[in-house]
Design a protein around this motif. Structure first.
Motif, PDB file in Angstrom:
ATOM      1  N   MET A 101       1.055  -1.116   0.079  1.00 30.68           N
ATOM      2  CA  MET A 101      -0.178  -0.007   0.028  1.00 30.68           C
ATOM      3  C   MET A 101       1.013   1.260  -0.151  1.00 30.68           C
ATOM      4  SD  MET A 101      -2.864   1.136   2.497  1.00 30.68           S
ATOM      5  CE  MET A 101      -4.126  -0.184   2.105  1.00 30.68           C
ATOM      6  N   SER A 102       0.856   2.121  -1.001  1.00 32.47           N
ATOM      7  CA  SER A 102       1.489   3.322  -1.198  1.00 32.47           C
ATOM      8  C   SER A 102       0.810   4.416  -0.230  1.00 32.47           C
ATOM      9  CB  SER A 102       1.561   3.837  -2.396  1.00 32.47           C
ATOM     10  OG  SER A 102       1.981   5.005  -2.685  1.00 32.47           O
ATOM     11  N   GLY A 103       1.898   5.033   0.508  1.00 31.72           N
ATOM     12  CA  GLY A 103       1.535   6.216   1.377  1.00 31.72           C
ATOM     13  C   GLY A 103       1.023   7.331   0.543  1.00 31.72           C
ATOM     14  N   SER A 104       1.581   7.665  -0.657  1.00 38.20           N
ATOM     15  CA  SER A 104       1.117   8.690  -1.523  1.00 38.20           C
ATOM     16  C   SER A 104      -0.267   8.611  -2.008  1.00 38.20           C
ATOM     17  CB  SER A 104       1.923   8.816  -2.780  1.00 38.20           C
ATOM     18  OG  SER A 104       1.864   7.747  -3.621  1.00 38.20           O
ATOM     19  N   ASN A 105      -0.781   7.372  -2.033  1.00 36.32           N
ATOM     20  CA  ASN A 105      -2.015   7.150  -2.569  1.00 36.32           C
ATOM     21  C   ASN A 105      -3.025   7.728  -1.396  1.00 36.32           C
ATOM     22  OD1 ASN A 105      -4.230   6.139  -4.018  1.00 36.32           O
ATOM     23  ND2 ASN A 105      -4.484   4.221  -3.119  1.00 36.32           N
ATOM     24  N   VAL A 106      -2.725   7.552  -0.011  1.00 36.62           N
ATOM     25  CA  VAL A 106      -3.683   8.137   1.026  1.00 36.62           C
ATOM     26  C   VAL A 106      -3.692   9.630   0.747  1.00 36.62           C
ATOM     27  CG1 VAL A 106      -3.667   8.328   3.615  1.00 36.62           C
ATOM     28  CG2 VAL A 106      -3.077   6.174   2.640  1.00 36.62           C
ATOM     29  N   TRP A 107      -2.386  10.390   0.705  1.00 37.93           N
ATOM     30  CA  TRP A 107      -2.328  11.597   0.705  1.00 37.93           C
ATOM     31  C   TRP A 107      -3.412  12.266  -0.565  1.00 37.93           C
ATOM     32  CZ3 TRP A 107      -1.416  14.098   4.542  1.00 37.93           C
ATOM     33  CH2 TRP A 107      -0.497  13.668   5.744  1.00 37.93           C
ATOM     34  N   HIS A 108      -3.275  11.521  -1.758  1.00 40.09           N
ATOM     35  CA  HIS A 108      -4.021  11.870  -2.927  1.00 40.09           C
ATOM     36  C   HIS A 108      -5.519  11.745  -2.660  1.00 40.09           C
ATOM     37  CE1 HIS A 108      -5.256  12.409  -7.101  1.00 40.09           C
ATOM     38  NE2 HIS A 108      -5.913  10.904  -6.916  1.00 40.09           N
ATOM     39  N   ARG A 109      -5.867  10.758  -2.064  1.00 41.08           N
ATOM     40  CA  ARG A 109      -7.433  10.519  -1.511  1.00 41.08           C
ATOM     41  C   ARG A 109      -7.861  11.771  -0.385  1.00 41.08           C
ATOM     42  NH1 ARG A 109      -6.493   4.828  -0.539  1.00 41.08           N
ATOM     43  NH2 ARG A 109      -6.622   5.489   1.678  1.00 41.08           N
TER      44      ARG A 109
END
Length: 70
Positions: free
Chosen positions: A1-9
């Motif tokens: 799971m990518s941390g950047s994906n959390v920030w994008h959402r």
């Protein structure tokens, strides 16, 4: 799971906040009126005084976000 994906959402939800807020105008107005009525003459807002109105606003925001961020 990518941390950047959390920030994008998270950024996407924040970007759409005005849209969610517009969908909850009635609840936001009720909460604002409660807070304004409670804080007349520099009185401090008491904890849980506007809890019912805040809960309705929170529920509306949550439903708007769920409905529009699928």
């Amino acid at each position: 799971m990518s941390g950047s994906n959390v920030w994008h959402r998270s950024r996407e939800k924040l970007r759409r906040f005005p849209e969610f807020f517009a969908q909850c105008a009635e609840e936001a107005a009720a909460y604002g009126k409660c807070v304004a009525a409670t804080t007349v003459s520099k009185q401090e807002l008491k904890k849980d005084h506007c809890a019912k109105e805040f809960a309705a606003l929170k529920t509306c925001f949550s439903n708007a976000a769920k409905k529009n961020c699928k």
